[in-house]
Design an enzyme around this catalytic site. Structure first.
Site, short mmCIF file in Angstrom:
data_model
loop_
_atom_site.label_atom_id
_atom_site.label_comp_id
_atom_site.label_asym_id
_atom_site.label_seq_id
_atom_site.Cartn_x
_atom_site.Cartn_y
_atom_site.Cartn_z
CG HIS A 28 0.17 -86.50 -29.55
ND1 HIS A 28 -0.72 -85.78 -30.32
CD2 HIS A 28 -0.61 -87.23 -28.70
CE1 HIS A 28 -1.96 -86.06 -29.95
NE2 HIS A 28 -1.92 -86.96 -28.96
CG HIS A 30 -2.90 -89.10 -24.44
ND1 HIS A 30 -3.89 -88.15 -24.32
CD2 HIS A 30 -2.67 -89.25 -25.77
CE1 HIS A 30 -4.27 -87.77 -25.53
NE2 HIS A 30 -3.55 -88.42 -26.42
CE LYS A 114 -4.92 -82.60 -29.68
NZ LYS A 114 -4.71 -83.90 -29.09
CG HIS A 151 -8.42 -85.24 -32.32
ND1 HIS A 151 -7.87 -86.37 -31.74
CD2 HIS A 151 -9.39 -85.69 -33.15
CE1 HIS A 151 -8.50 -87.44 -32.19
NE2 HIS A 151 -9.42 -87.06 -33.05
CG HIS A 189 -3.23 -88.17 -33.69
ND1 HIS A 189 -4.24 -87.55 -34.37
CD2 HIS A 189 -3.48 -87.95 -32.39
CE1 HIS A 189 -5.07 -87.00 -33.52
NE2 HIS A 189 -4.62 -87.21 -32.29
CG ASP A 262 -2.33 -90.33 -29.83
OD1 ASP A 262 -2.54 -89.76 -28.74
OD2 ASP A 262 -3.24 -90.66 -30.61
O1 DOR Z 1 -7.07 -92.94 -29.53
C1 DOR Z 1 -6.99 -91.89 -28.89
N1 DOR Z 1 -6.84 -91.89 -27.56
N2 DOR Z 1 -7.08 -90.72 -29.55
C2 DOR Z 1 -7.15 -89.56 -28.91
O2 DOR Z 1 -7.24 -88.55 -29.56
C3 DOR Z 1 -7.20 -89.52 -27.43
C4 DOR Z 1 -6.55 -90.68 -26.85
C5 DOR Z 1 -6.79 -90.87 -25.37
O3 DOR Z 1 -6.67 -89.91 -24.63
O4 DOR Z 1 -7.07 -92.00 -24.96
ZN ZN Z 2 -3.60 -88.01 -28.42
#
Ligand code: DOR
Ligand code: ZN
Length: 360
Positions: A28, A30, A114, A151, A189, A262
């Site tokens: 997971h 980003h 997702k 999520h 998460h 995450d």
């Molecule tokens: O804290 C988070 N940041 N939770 C999420 O689900 C998305 C993520 C983000 O993309 O910044």
């Molecule tokens: Zn995330």
């Protein structure tokens, strides 16, 4: 000893000063895009062989051509000499068609879809407004065996922010699995004992990722001596009893719980603001922070399967052949790092970390 980390119980693995792990996968992650992608990709690729890449760009990665193009941009950004495989995902919207999902399966590079409830978190506005609207898409996922990545927070404002995960499970996820028992699900998460218990009692094809921040910190970390925006993410950090349940799940040897950082980068200004963004940028010290958490639980020897085996097995991927090495060598997590044209503050910035990855 850094005051943010809980006191360490006696170790059962006290003799271990070197830790050799299967090169892990981050299930997971980003990575953002453009200059931000270029700033953060190295931190993940130094350690992780593969990563499930989140699709919450603006606009979202909602179609197969968009996923293919994003994949190319990621591959171009990987530093020379490093092998890193992005495992792409599609962003589920009210308009996602069964045909798009079949095309995703046929592409060979999309590994999940997702589900962000619209408005639940960062860049989730185009997400699902009502589960009834994505019924056909979810049926297709169940039919073809592609995982739904969730999520798991309700957006109802009458539900306290600390209860949104438990309410999501009760109101949406449990009924969905009753209706579509074959659906493969990763509850992303997880942050609560409720989520751990739900995943444990669900069938084998229902799993969960766990982040380093939810293993190491409870909600006090956001308020120690003042407001600390770099410890704010969604789902938000919970009470100590929940952190302990997560740690037990992570080190317990169940293949249902695996590593997903995450890591969610936001520039310093976007975090240190009157309305700061949710997300912890954990990539620069991710594997080291997991090692610290597992050591706290006296279970360093369980890290290899959590980080390099269970996730791969869930996604039907071979285990990575290479290894990485961590040494017991205290270092300071940087206060700040370059990020696009500005800076970013990593998770646990300025804190001592007892483990350091030394080679891959
Ligand atoms: O804290 C988070 N940041 N939770 C999420 O689900 C998305 C993520 C983000 O993309 O910044
Ligand atoms: Zn995330």
């Amino acid at each position: 000893m850094c005051y943010l980390f809980a006191p360490r119980p006696p170790l059962t693995t006290a003799h271990m000063d070197t830790l050799t792990l299967t090169r892990p996968d981050d299930m997971h992650l980003h990575l953002r895009d453009g200059a931000e992608l270029a700033s953060v990709i190295g931190a993940s690729a130094r350690c992780f062989a593969r990563a499930i890449v989140m699709p919450n760009l603006r606009p979202p990665v909602a179609t197969v051509p968009q996923a293919l193009a994003y994949r190319e941009r990621i591959l171009r950004a990987v530093p020379e000499g490093i092998r890193f495989v992005p495992l792409m995902t599609l962003f589920l919207t009210d308009a996602t068609s069964p045909a798009e999902i079949r095309q995703a399966r046929d592409s060979g590079v999309v590994f999940g879809v997702k589900w962000y409830p619209a408005g639940a978190t960062t860049h989730s506005d185009p997400g699902v407004t009502d589960i009834a609207r994505v019924q056909a898409a979810l049926e297709t996922l169940a039919e073809i065996g592609m995982p739904l990545l969730v999520h798991g927070e309700v957006t109802d404002t009458d539900v306290d922010i600390f209860d949104r995960e438990a309410a999501f499970i009760e109101r949406l996820l449990a009924p969905l699995l009753q209706k579509l028992p074959a659906l493969r699900v990763v509850l992303e998460h997880v942050t609560t004992r409720d989520a751990v218990e739900f995943v444990r009692s669900a069938p084998a094809h229902v799993a969960a990722t766990i982040t380093p921040q939810h293993l190491l910190f409870n909600r006090d970390a956001m308020f120690r001596g003042g407001l600390r925006p770099h410890y704010y993410c969604l789902p938000v950090l919970k009470a100590e009893t929940h952190r302990r349940a997560l740690l037990e799940a992570a080190v317990g040897g169940s293949p249902k719980f695996f590593l997903g950082t995450d890591s969610a980068p936001h520039g310093r200004a976007a975090k240190e603001s009157a309305c700061g963004c949710a997300g912890c940028y954990s990539a620069p010290a991710a594997i080291e922070l997991y090692a610290q958490a597992f050591e706290q639980a006296g279970a360093l020897t369980r890290l290899d399967e959590f980080a390099g085996r269970f996730g791969a097995e869930f996604y039907g991927l071979p285990r990575n052949g290479e290894t990485i090495t961590l040494q017991r060598r205290e270092w300071l997590i940087p206060e700040s790092l370059p990020f696009a044209s500005g800076t970013i503050v990593p998770l646990a910035a300025g804190e001592k970390c007892p483990w350091k990855m030394t080679s891959s």
